[in-house]
Design a protein around this motif. Sequence first.
Motif, PDB file in Angstrom:
ATOM      1  N   ASP A  12       8.286 -58.308 -25.031  1.00  0.00           N
ATOM      2  CA  ASP A  12       8.682 -59.391 -25.930  1.00  0.00           C
ATOM      3  C   ASP A  12       9.618 -58.885 -27.021  1.00  0.00           C
ATOM      4  O   ASP A  12      10.576 -59.573 -27.386  1.00  0.00           O
ATOM      5  CB  ASP A  12       7.443 -60.038 -26.540  1.00  0.00           C
ATOM      6  CG  ASP A  12       7.793 -61.305 -27.284  1.00  0.00           C
ATOM      7  OD1 ASP A  12       8.512 -62.147 -26.710  1.00  0.00           O
ATOM      8  OD2 ASP A  12       7.365 -61.452 -28.442  1.00  0.00           O
ATOM      9  N   LEU A  14      11.687 -56.373 -26.744  1.00  0.00           N
ATOM     10  CA  LEU A  14      12.987 -56.198 -26.078  1.00  0.00           C
ATOM     11  C   LEU A  14      13.695 -57.540 -25.903  1.00  0.00           C
ATOM     12  O   LEU A  14      14.913 -57.644 -26.060  1.00  0.00           O
ATOM     13  CB  LEU A  14      12.797 -55.504 -24.733  1.00  0.00           C
ATOM     14  CG  LEU A  14      12.341 -54.052 -24.782  1.00  0.00           C
ATOM     15  CD1 LEU A  14      12.027 -53.546 -23.372  1.00  0.00           C
ATOM     16  CD2 LEU A  14      13.384 -53.187 -25.450  1.00  0.00           C
ATOM     17  N   LEU A  15      12.906 -58.554 -25.575  1.00  0.00           N
ATOM     18  CA  LEU A  15      13.450 -59.900 -25.420  1.00  0.00           C
ATOM     19  C   LEU A  15      13.997 -60.424 -26.744  1.00  0.00           C
ATOM     20  O   LEU A  15      15.056 -61.073 -26.776  1.00  0.00           O
ATOM     21  CB  LEU A  15      12.358 -60.829 -24.887  1.00  0.00           C
ATOM     22  CG  LEU A  15      12.735 -62.236 -24.511  1.00  0.00           C
ATOM     23  CD1 LEU A  15      13.629 -62.205 -23.285  1.00  0.00           C
ATOM     24  CD2 LEU A  15      11.492 -63.046 -24.226  1.00  0.00           C
ATOM     25  N   PHE A  17      15.312 -58.676 -29.184  1.00  0.00           N
ATOM     26  CA  PHE A  17      16.602 -58.035 -29.442  1.00  0.00           C
ATOM     27  C   PHE A  17      17.702 -58.630 -28.560  1.00  0.00           C
ATOM     28  O   PHE A  17      18.839 -58.799 -28.994  1.00  0.00           O
ATOM     29  CB  PHE A  17      16.516 -56.527 -29.211  1.00  0.00           C
ATOM     30  CG  PHE A  17      15.782 -55.815 -30.301  1.00  0.00           C
ATOM     31  CD1 PHE A  17      16.153 -55.952 -31.632  1.00  0.00           C
ATOM     32  CD2 PHE A  17      14.707 -54.995 -30.004  1.00  0.00           C
ATOM     33  CE1 PHE A  17      15.476 -55.294 -32.645  1.00  0.00           C
ATOM     34  CE2 PHE A  17      14.025 -54.334 -31.011  1.00  0.00           C
ATOM     35  CZ  PHE A  17      14.413 -54.481 -32.329  1.00  0.00           C
ATOM     36  N   TRP A  18      17.350 -58.950 -27.327  1.00  0.00           N
ATOM     37  CA  TRP A  18      18.327 -59.473 -26.388  1.00  0.00           C
ATOM     38  C   TRP A  18      18.768 -60.897 -26.767  1.00  0.00           C
ATOM     39  O   TRP A  18      19.936 -61.264 -26.634  1.00  0.00           O
ATOM     40  CB  TRP A  18      17.738 -59.431 -24.980  1.00  0.00           C
ATOM     41  CG  TRP A  18      18.662 -59.890 -23.915  1.00  0.00           C
ATOM     42  CD1 TRP A  18      19.943 -59.475 -23.690  1.00  0.00           C
ATOM     43  CD2 TRP A  18      18.394 -60.862 -22.913  1.00  0.00           C
ATOM     44  NE1 TRP A  18      20.478 -60.117 -22.608  1.00  0.00           N
ATOM     45  CE2 TRP A  18      19.533 -60.982 -22.104  1.00  0.00           C
ATOM     46  CE3 TRP A  18      17.290 -61.634 -22.604  1.00  0.00           C
ATOM     47  CZ2 TRP A  18      19.604 -61.843 -21.032  1.00  0.00           C
ATOM     48  CZ3 TRP A  18      17.350 -62.487 -21.527  1.00  0.00           C
ATOM     49  CH2 TRP A  18      18.508 -62.584 -20.759  1.00  0.00           C
ATOM     50  N   LEU A  19      17.836 -61.716 -27.254  1.00  0.00           N
ATOM     51  CA  LEU A  19      18.122 -63.125 -27.540  1.00  0.00           C
ATOM     52  C   LEU A  19      18.393 -63.389 -29.021  1.00  0.00           C
ATOM     53  O   LEU A  19      18.415 -64.536 -29.450  1.00  0.00           O
ATOM     54  CB  LEU A  19      16.944 -63.996 -27.092  1.00  0.00           C
ATOM     55  CG  LEU A  19      16.625 -63.993 -25.614  1.00  0.00           C
ATOM     56  CD1 LEU A  19      15.354 -64.783 -25.346  1.00  0.00           C
ATOM     57  CD2 LEU A  19      17.773 -64.567 -24.813  1.00  0.00           C
ATOM     58  N   LEU A  26      15.861 -68.284 -28.714  1.00  0.00           N
ATOM     59  CA  LEU A  26      14.818 -67.405 -29.251  1.00  0.00           C
ATOM     60  C   LEU A  26      13.550 -68.190 -29.568  1.00  0.00           C
ATOM     61  O   LEU A  26      12.444 -67.765 -29.223  1.00  0.00           O
ATOM     62  CB  LEU A  26      15.339 -66.693 -30.500  1.00  0.00           C
ATOM     63  CG  LEU A  26      14.422 -65.670 -31.130  1.00  0.00           C
ATOM     64  CD1 LEU A  26      14.175 -64.524 -30.166  1.00  0.00           C
ATOM     65  CD2 LEU A  26      15.024 -65.154 -32.417  1.00  0.00           C
ATOM     66  N   SER A  29      11.844 -69.185 -26.287  1.00  0.00           N
ATOM     67  CA  SER A  29      11.221 -68.054 -25.589  1.00  0.00           C
ATOM     68  C   SER A  29       9.928 -67.626 -26.275  1.00  0.00           C
ATOM     69  O   SER A  29       8.948 -67.289 -25.607  1.00  0.00           O
ATOM     70  CB  SER A  29      12.194 -66.881 -25.494  1.00  0.00           C
ATOM     71  OG  SER A  29      12.416 -66.304 -26.752  1.00  0.00           O
ATOM     72  N   ILE A 139      12.507 -67.898 -19.728  1.00  0.00           N
ATOM     73  CA  ILE A 139      12.547 -66.468 -20.037  1.00  0.00           C
ATOM     74  C   ILE A 139      11.275 -66.062 -20.773  1.00  0.00           C
ATOM     75  O   ILE A 139      10.669 -65.027 -20.487  1.00  0.00           O
ATOM     76  CB  ILE A 139      13.810 -66.116 -20.853  1.00  0.00           C
ATOM     77  CG1 ILE A 139      15.047 -66.213 -19.968  1.00  0.00           C
ATOM     78  CG2 ILE A 139      13.699 -64.721 -21.460  1.00  0.00           C
ATOM     79  CD1 ILE A 139      16.357 -66.083 -20.729  1.00  0.00           C
TER      80      ILE A 139
END
Length: 162
Positions: A12, A14-15, A17-19, A26, A29, A139
């Motif tokens: 989560d 990592l997610l 940072f990605w989104l 965001l 998710s 996601i």
Amino acid sequence: MRRYFQIAAIIDILLLFWLFGDPKVLLNSQIAFISSLLVVLGSYYGYSRLVKRSVPLEDRDYIDRLEDRFDLEREEVSNAKELFEQEKKRIKQSGNLKVLRQTYSGFLSPFRLVGYLFMIVAVLVLIRKGWFDTVGFLIGLAVVPASAFVVALLPEEDHSSM
């Protein structure tokens, strides 16, 4: 279970940072992640209560029946098809309603239902406010099965030293 939550938190993060660039994705998710985590916690709690209630720890015969359902240790089964037919006949005789009656509290756990209710209400609120993003929500939902997959790939922990 602790290991699962650690991995879910890492995925989560990592997610996040990605989104980070799109607040709408965001938000979706994270709501999906929290609601799916609530469902998993409710399922775990409901089924653990079911097992604790129905399995006496002293009953070795019950544990042996769970570990060796087909009684393969005591007798040789020469034909897999024969084994399949015997098991199919045994299931028909025992009745699915009997099994359903014994295990309904696991899958109808109030905690699990609260998780699903939270997910439904969250989706409806997001849709009503115009903030719902399907891709972001999916996601976020994918974090839970991805965490389970990673835990399944990791080697077993040794609990004998604890």
